[in-house]
Design a protein around this motif. Structure first.
Motif, mmCIF file in Angstrom:
data_model
loop_
_atom_site.group_PDB
_atom_site.id
_atom_site.type_symbol
_atom_site.label_atom_id
_atom_site.label_comp_id
_atom_site.label_asym_id
_atom_site.label_seq_id
_atom_site.Cartn_x
_atom_site.Cartn_y
_atom_site.Cartn_z
ATOM 1 N N SER A 72 0.829 -1.195 0.000
ATOM 2 C CA SER A 72 0.000 0.000 0.000
ATOM 3 C C SER A 72 0.868 1.250 0.000
ATOM 4 O O SER A 72 2.053 1.214 0.296
ATOM 5 C CB SER A 72 -0.886 0.012 1.253
ATOM 6 O OG SER A 72 -0.187 0.503 2.368
ATOM 7 N N ARG A 73 0.260 2.389 -0.305
ATOM 8 C CA ARG A 73 0.997 3.631 -0.352
ATOM 9 C C ARG A 73 1.463 4.030 1.033
ATOM 10 O O ARG A 73 2.219 4.973 1.184
ATOM 11 C CB ARG A 73 0.140 4.727 -0.968
ATOM 12 C CG ARG A 73 -0.285 4.378 -2.345
ATOM 13 C CD ARG A 73 0.040 5.369 -3.403
ATOM 14 N NE ARG A 73 1.074 6.304 -3.169
ATOM 15 C CZ ARG A 73 2.243 6.313 -3.821
ATOM 16 N NH1 ARG A 73 2.540 5.359 -4.682
ATOM 17 N NH2 ARG A 73 3.114 7.255 -3.609
ATOM 18 N N VAL B 20 -7.280 7.783 -6.440
ATOM 19 C CA VAL B 20 -6.712 6.444 -6.291
ATOM 20 C C VAL B 20 -7.851 5.436 -6.247
ATOM 21 O O VAL B 20 -9.005 5.794 -6.019
ATOM 22 C CB VAL B 20 -5.858 6.302 -5.007
ATOM 23 C CG1 VAL B 20 -4.617 7.169 -5.067
ATOM 24 C CG2 VAL B 20 -6.674 6.639 -3.764
ATOM 25 N N ARG B 21 -7.502 4.179 -6.460
ATOM 26 C CA ARG B 21 -8.465 3.090 -6.339
ATOM 27 C C ARG B 21 -7.916 2.100 -5.322
ATOM 28 O O ARG B 21 -6.980 1.356 -5.606
ATOM 29 C CB ARG B 21 -8.673 2.433 -7.703
ATOM 30 C CG ARG B 21 -9.403 3.310 -8.706
ATOM 31 C CD ARG B 21 -9.284 2.800 -10.113
ATOM 32 N NE ARG B 21 -7.915 2.881 -10.606
ATOM 33 C CZ ARG B 21 -7.559 2.597 -11.856
ATOM 34 N NH1 ARG B 21 -8.455 2.196 -12.710
ATOM 35 N NH2 ARG B 21 -6.305 2.702 -12.215
ATOM 36 N N GLY B 22 -8.475 2.140 -4.128
ATOM 37 C CA GLY B 22 -7.981 1.273 -3.066
ATOM 38 C C GLY B 22 -9.069 0.931 -2.072
ATOM 39 O O GLY B 22 -10.066 1.652 -1.940
ATOM 40 N N ASP C 147 -5.152 -3.180 3.741
ATOM 41 C CA ASP C 147 -5.296 -2.105 2.763
ATOM 42 C C ASP C 147 -4.685 -2.569 1.450
ATOM 43 O O ASP C 147 -3.691 -3.270 1.457
ATOM 44 C CB ASP C 147 -4.538 -0.834 3.182
ATOM 45 C CG ASP C 147 -4.977 -0.283 4.516
ATOM 46 O OD1 ASP C 147 -4.249 -0.510 5.501
ATOM 47 O OD2 ASP C 147 -6.021 0.363 4.571
ATOM 48 N N TYR D 172 -4.064 -0.849 -2.685
ATOM 49 C CA TYR D 172 -4.305 0.007 -3.829
ATOM 50 C C TYR D 172 -4.175 -0.823 -5.098
ATOM 51 O O TYR D 172 -3.278 -1.644 -5.217
ATOM 52 C CB TYR D 172 -3.298 1.161 -3.875
ATOM 53 C CG TYR D 172 -3.550 2.238 -2.862
ATOM 54 C CD1 TYR D 172 -3.118 2.096 -1.553
ATOM 55 C CD2 TYR D 172 -4.222 3.398 -3.225
ATOM 56 C CE1 TYR D 172 -3.351 3.087 -0.622
ATOM 57 C CE2 TYR D 172 -4.447 4.397 -2.286
ATOM 58 C CZ TYR D 172 -4.024 4.241 -0.988
ATOM 59 O OH TYR D 172 -4.260 5.223 -0.073
ATOM 60 N N GLY E 32 -1.685 7.256 -7.975
ATOM 61 C CA GLY E 32 -1.516 6.306 -6.892
ATOM 62 C C GLY E 32 -0.762 5.056 -7.293
ATOM 63 O O GLY E 32 -0.133 4.396 -6.465
ATOM 64 N N GLU E 33 -0.791 4.703 -8.601
ATOM 65 C CA GLU E 33 -0.111 3.491 -9.057
ATOM 66 C C GLU E 33 1.399 3.668 -9.159
ATOM 67 O O GLU E 33 2.129 2.678 -9.245
ATOM 68 C CB GLU E 33 -0.628 3.079 -10.441
ATOM 69 C CG GLU E 33 -2.115 2.828 -10.509
ATOM 70 C CD GLU E 33 -2.889 4.039 -10.991
ATOM 71 O OE1 GLU E 33 -3.988 3.854 -11.515
ATOM 72 O OE2 GLU E 33 -2.386 5.175 -10.833
#
Length: 557
Positions: free
Chosen positions: A9-10, A320-322, A456, A458, A544-545
């Motif tokens: 995750s980020r 983002v998509r998470g 979590d 992403y 985010g990727e």
């Protein structure tokens, strides 16, 4: 293709000891030439794919990015922590394709065009962009990709990314040391690469956007040996000129060989690490650093978002998509009953939990992120209904359930776990919190310990398929909860082989509905990301990727 391992995750903190090294000063990679005059209007031949409006771009400037930890590795086949991921994704290496815009899919990067796909969707022919060079000046050929991808599959390297490539015909034989060459990779000529898959895979084009799929120069990998992890030679917009483990910094300068001519715009990018989150926030507001590599963590988000002036000057929301959820370990007998898992979902007050996250997640009771492109949701998300939770527990014959909740130090889980403890207690479920270091937490959940733990993820591969094949299928590398569902397995396999994104997403909507109704986890949020940068940064962009795009950034003077 085997289910891919989890992209951290980020917020994921480095859990491996970083190797200490003396300061490294590089030579033999070529300099950037005479620097342009600071503030000079930029004339650019073309921009790499990605977000942003480059109008009015100017040259010059020094940008400093702060990190909490030293990178695991700048070798794209090895690095996976947040610091490493940005360096290998947008700074040092350039894969065949790169995501376009702020939320679009793959577009040609080191490739000249999108791949030609055979009628059976098993063969991809990729035309390479001419004139792409490594930082040492050598031209990149199709054979460099074959060598680099074969290296990822080498079990001696132990690359975490190896399972991503197992869908290529013959890749598994190389991984198992039964062959030295990947049967499904061909160099038709210097500028044409052909990929044969063992079966169709809708994720392949997104896979070709990933940093571990970038070409590497064999001669530099062999010459530098272990040093390649700190001072690699790639094809990205920047080359590394200094790595100083003792002083905790790395310096990057524009590559004179970068194929998107006229970029990057800045003179120097500097990474600094070993800076804790409160100090990062102070240094950003005080003008000592320009970018927070990990964005705002919950403990600092409140400070920057509560004040409208601070928010306007320093904060930039990034789409983002998470997803965020609580995994329920089905080694525990009671948690194998879907009614118990459903009850825990109805017991959660997601609005309250989102306040603990300080804007870094939205309340959401479904397994997939709230917003997905070209996706029509059919699942009905859980909401807060404690009476329904109590009724389901009674129906399941559970009177007083006692569960152990594991969590590490990573924000916001220490505080969020306490809130969940109170919410579950209200429906007759007693939670014992087991706090531990982040590395101990990762080890414990990988061994199947505990009853509940926070999760979590992403999405990096441009499809919710990545989340399913990473966390919910029987062979998923991060399915530590031992979840099993035959319908999910069947639908996921069909979605991966689907001929179009729309067909794949229609099947994935059925997967999400099944995961929701079966309560595969306790779903609590859809993740957000708040980037933090100095107001002097112009055209600051991030996805985010990947991380920050320094190739299109300029500094206001």
């Amino acid at each position: 293709m085997a289910g891919p391992p989890l992209i951290p995750s980020r917020r994921h903190l480095l859990t491996f000891g970083a190797a200490g090294a003396a300061a490294a000063f590089l030579s033999g990679c070529g300099g950037p030439g005479s620097p342009p005059r600071p503030g000079q209007l930029a004339h650019v031949g073309g921009w790499a794919p990605g977000p942003g409006d480059q109008s009015g771009a100017r040259r010059g400037g020094h940008v400093i990015t702060a990190w909490s930890d030293e990178a695991q590795s700048y070798d794209p086949a090895i690095g996976w922590d947040l610091h490493s991921w940005e360096a290998i994704s947008t700074v040092l290496h350039a894969p065949l394709y790169q995501y376009a815009g702020a939320a679009d899919g793959p577009a040609p990067h080191a490739a000249a065009a999108m791949p030609k796909i055979s009628a059976d969707r098993r063969t991809y022919t990729v035309p390479l962009r001419r004139g792409v060079r490594f930082h040492n000046g050598r031209l990149v050929t199709a054979r460099d990709y074959i060598w680099s991808w074969t290296r990822v599959l080498d079990p001696e390297l132990a690359s975490w990314a190896s399972s991503y490539l197992l869908g290529i015909d013959g890749a598994n034989e190389v991984y198992e040391k039964k062959a030295k060459k990947v049967r499904g990779l061909e160099a038709l000529d210097d500028h044409t690469l052909r990929i044969h898959l063992s079966e169709p895979d809708i994720l392949l084009q997104a896979l070709l956007c990933q940093p571990y799929m970038a070409a590497l120069p064999k001669e530099e990998v062999e010459r530098l040996g272990s040093g390649f992890s700190r001072t690699p030679v790639g094809t990205g917009p920047f080359r590394i000129t200094r790595y100083d483990s003792k002083r905790q910094r790395a310096v990057f300068r524009p590559s004179e060989h970068y194929f998107w001519r006229g970029t990057p715009l800045i003179d120097t990018l500097e990474y600094r690490w070993g800076i804790d989150y409160p100090l990062q926030a102070l240094q950003l507001s005080g003008g000592k650093v320009d970018v927070l590599g990990e964005g705002l963590v919950p403990s600092q988000a409140a400070r920057f978002t509560a004040d409208a002036g601070m928010r306007e000057r320093f904060v930039q929301p990034v789409p983002v998509r998470g997803s965020r959820w609580i995994s329920a370990n089905q080694k525990r007998r009671e948690l194998r009953d879907p009614r118990v898992r459903q009850a825990l979902n109805w017991a959660v007050d997601r609005e309250q939990l989102s306040r603990v996250a300080f804007g870094l997640s939205d309340p959401w009771g479904s397994p997939f992120p709230k917003h997905l492109d070209r996706y029509r949701r059919t699942a009905r998300p859980y909401t807060h209904d404690p009476e329904r939770a109590r009724a389901l527990l009674k129906e399941a014959g559970v009177r007083r359930l006692r569960l152990k909740f594991l969590h590490g130090t990573q924000d916001p889980w220490p505080l969020m776990a306490q809130v969940v403890q109170q919410q579950f207690d209200a429906v007759g479920v007693e939670i014992t919190l087991d706090a531990m270091s982040e590395s101990a937490f990762e080890l414990a959940i990988s061994k199947g310990e505990g009853d509940l733990y926070g999760s979590d993820m992403y999405i990096v591969l441009d499809s919710a398929l990545e989340l399913v094949t990473t966390c919910y299928t029987a062979s998923a590398t991060q399915n530590y909860s031992s979840y099993r569902n035959k319908r999910v397995e069947s639908l996921t396999a069909k979605a991966r082989k689907a001929p179009t994104v729309e067909t794949s997403n229609k099947l994935l909507a059925e997967v999400e509905r099944e995961l929701t109704e079966d309560a595969a986890g306790i779903f609590i949020g859809s993740l957000n990301f708040l980037a933090a940068r100095s107001p002097s940064m112009r055209n600051y962009q991030m996805r985010g990727e990947t991380g920050s795009y320094y190739d299109r950034l300029w500094v206001k003077r």
